[in-house]
Design an enzyme around this catalytic site. Structure first.
Site, mmCIF file in Angstrom:
data_model
loop_
_atom_site.group_PDB
_atom_site.id
_atom_site.type_symbol
_atom_site.label_atom_id
_atom_site.label_comp_id
_atom_site.label_asym_id
_atom_site.label_seq_id
_atom_site.Cartn_x
_atom_site.Cartn_y
_atom_site.Cartn_z
ATOM 1 N N TYR A 137 0.820 -1.210 0.000
ATOM 2 C CA TYR A 137 0.000 0.000 0.000
ATOM 3 C C TYR A 137 0.855 1.261 0.000
ATOM 4 C CZ TYR A 137 -4.603 -2.048 0.049
ATOM 5 O OH TYR A 137 -5.763 -2.689 -0.340
ATOM 6 N N GLY A 251 -9.966 -6.001 -4.808
ATOM 7 C CA GLY A 251 -8.616 -6.453 -5.125
ATOM 8 C C GLY A 251 -8.001 -7.276 -4.021
ATOM 9 N N ASP A 252 -8.278 -6.899 -2.771
ATOM 10 C CA ASP A 252 -7.771 -7.661 -1.631
ATOM 11 C C ASP A 252 -8.388 -9.055 -1.597
ATOM 12 O OD1 ASP A 252 -6.209 -5.484 -0.487
ATOM 13 O OD2 ASP A 252 -8.130 -4.563 -0.026
ATOM 14 N N ARG A 253 -9.693 -9.119 -1.871
ATOM 15 C CA ARG A 253 -10.388 -10.406 -1.885
ATOM 16 C C ARG A 253 -9.832 -11.309 -2.981
ATOM 17 N NH1 ARG A 253 -12.661 -13.998 1.150
ATOM 18 N NH2 ARG A 253 -10.929 -15.034 0.152
ATOM 19 N N ALA A 256 -6.258 -12.573 -2.061
ATOM 20 C CA ALA A 256 -6.332 -13.581 -1.002
ATOM 21 C C ALA A 256 -6.777 -14.929 -1.564
ATOM 22 C CB ALA A 256 -7.295 -13.117 0.090
#
Length: 474
Positions: A137, A251-253, A256
């Site tokens: 980030y 995007g994080d999902r 992961a």
């Protein structure tokens, strides 16, 4: 599997309400706030998603010592956190929403800091990984030379999914998949990326420049464009239709889910297709709003071998019904109020009267007692194949049933040094069968001004004696 998330964390604050009128002194809506939610963002959000799915997660990051960091520690309960000092204030992003629409976002302390240092514990946690997600980030951890060197060395043997940031570091060579979104890919490639041909050209350029095994350019509701594999040909992976009110966290999902599926041994395209569908399902279910503010506490329904509700049993867990803060947050609060933090450690395999007396004596030395508890794997390595007799979940629950124990912190290593470095207790206590000056932890505890003490030992009462007695009647 051991999933490690490496990256920068921030505190996300959502203020939600309704706007039914304009401000009388300016043409702006007045939002009547009805709900306030604070959650871990950045790499913390990736870790929380994985923990919610029942995976064993370690978050390697850096943390500050301000109030926002305390909020983060509560939001990360259920995730094993191995953190070094950030040296700067915690970044906070506050969004104001009126109904289904975002009105404004306030960013605090979100400037780009100096690259943080990486502690030995952080590097060790990365080295022990079976799959890694780098959630960059732009706060500098992914640019740390020690972290980068280690990730590059692991890339041939450990699947690494690298989610880049426009202000962050480039992925190290050899990552399994880099997942820039369209804007990030265009900026990194330094070229327009609007038509399918331009997007493919930008992705191919990044595939070569980053020396990645694959690049997935994510395209929002259109899915993604995958480049890499043996033929290196671009493949469009469509996303299923989903009603999306808030795209935050997609995007994080995806990163992961992609890491999990690669670690499970799925092929590249199959893993990407599953991850894109899961990201769409996540958004269709409400996105980050569907995540609980805090993991459920012990006493909720047990899920799997190593979880308690949404709350995994590894370090940084919140133990005990009604306990609203984890061990590091408790230690900081007690210290902030001028109190004395006491910690002790051990396996506590069969809790007996000797343990109870030792713990009670330790609690009398200060204003809170935190027990650093060896995990099942740690006990097995130290005590042998037949141990532990009692699982770590039950051991933690029994310890918390004692009035003198305020928190339990589970650690996987053979020694509690990393646990102690995070808690920094004023007093470290062991039973009187040790001599305080000879404790291996003594120099570490003394490095921050703490001290080691011993309390009376009760030789007639021990786990071995109790186990032998039980064996005679079984």
């Amino acid at each position: 599997m051991r999933i490690t998330v490496v990256g920068d964390v921030l505190l996300d604050v959502d203020l939600a309400g309704e706007a039914t009128r304009l401000c009388p002194d300016a043409p702006v809506p007045v939002v009547d706030i009805a709900d306030v939610r604070r959650r871990a963002g950045g790499a913390g959000l990736v870790a929380r998603m994985l923990a919610r799915d029942g995976h064993r997660v370690t978050l390697v990051t850096v943390l500050s010592d301000d109030d926002a960091s305390l909020e983060l520690e509560g939001a990360l309960a259920g995730v094993r956190v191995v953190a070094g000092p950030s040296g700067v204030r915690t970044p906070v992003k506050t969004r104001v929403r009126a109904g289904r629409h975002a009105v404004v976002r306030f960013d605090e302390d979100c400037g780009r800091p100096e690259v943080p240092d990486a502690t030995a514990s952080m590097l060790k946690a990365i080295e022990q990984s079976e799959v890694i997600v780098v959630a960059d980030y732009g706060r500098g951890l992914a640019a740390n030379p020690d972290v980068r060197s280690l990730l590059a060395a692991l890339a041939d043997d450990v699947p690494i999914v690298w989610d880049p940031h426009p202000s962050g570091a480039v992925p190290v060579p050899g990552v399994a998949v880099a997942t820039p979104n369209l804007a990030e890919a265009a900026k990194a490639a330094g070229m327009a990326a609007e038509t399918p041909a331009e997007i493919a050209a930008a992705g191919t350029m990044l595939l070569d420049r980053w020396q990645a095994k694959a690049v997935l350019v994510t395209l929002g509701e259109r899915g993604g464009l995958l480049l890499g594999g043996r033929d290196r040909l671009p493949r469009t992976i469509p996303a299923p239709p989903a009603a999306v009110s808030d795209p935050c966290g997609a995007g994080d999902r995806l990163a992961a889910g992609l890491a999990v599926h690669l670690a499970e041994g799925r092929g590249l395209q199959d893993a990407v297709e599953l991850a894109i569908h899961e990201a769409a399902d996540f958004l269709g279910a409400g996105g980050v709003a569907s995540l609980p503010d805090r993991p459920r506490l012990l006493g909720d329904n047990t899920v799997g071998d190593n979880t308690v509700g949404d709350n995994t049993v590894w370090r940084h867990s919140v133990w005990g019904q009604g306990r609203e803060e984890d061990a590091p947050a408790l230690a900081r609060r007690v210290r902030a109020n001028g109190g004395t933090v006491v910690a002790t450690g051990g396996c506590f395999d069969l809790l007996h009267a000797g343990h109870a007396r030792t713990l009670a004596a330790a609690r009398d030395l200060g204003d809170c007692l935190i027990v650093c508890l060896n995990s099942d794997e740690s006990v097995h390595r130290i005590k042998g194949e037949q141990r532990p007799i009692v699982s770590q979940q039950d051991r933690a629950e029994l310890l918390l049933a004692l009035e003198c124990v305020d928190a339990v912190m589970v650690f996987e290593e053979d020694t509690p040094e990393a646990c102690l470095d995070l808690l920094r207790p004023d007093i470290w206590v062991k039973g009187g069968d040790y001599r305080a000056s000879r404790l291996p932890e003594a120099s570490l505890v003394e490095s921050w001004g703490g001290r080691c003490v011993t309390v009376p030992f009760h030789p007639a009462r021990s786990t071995s004696v109790l186990a032998d007695a039980l064996a005679k009647v079984s």
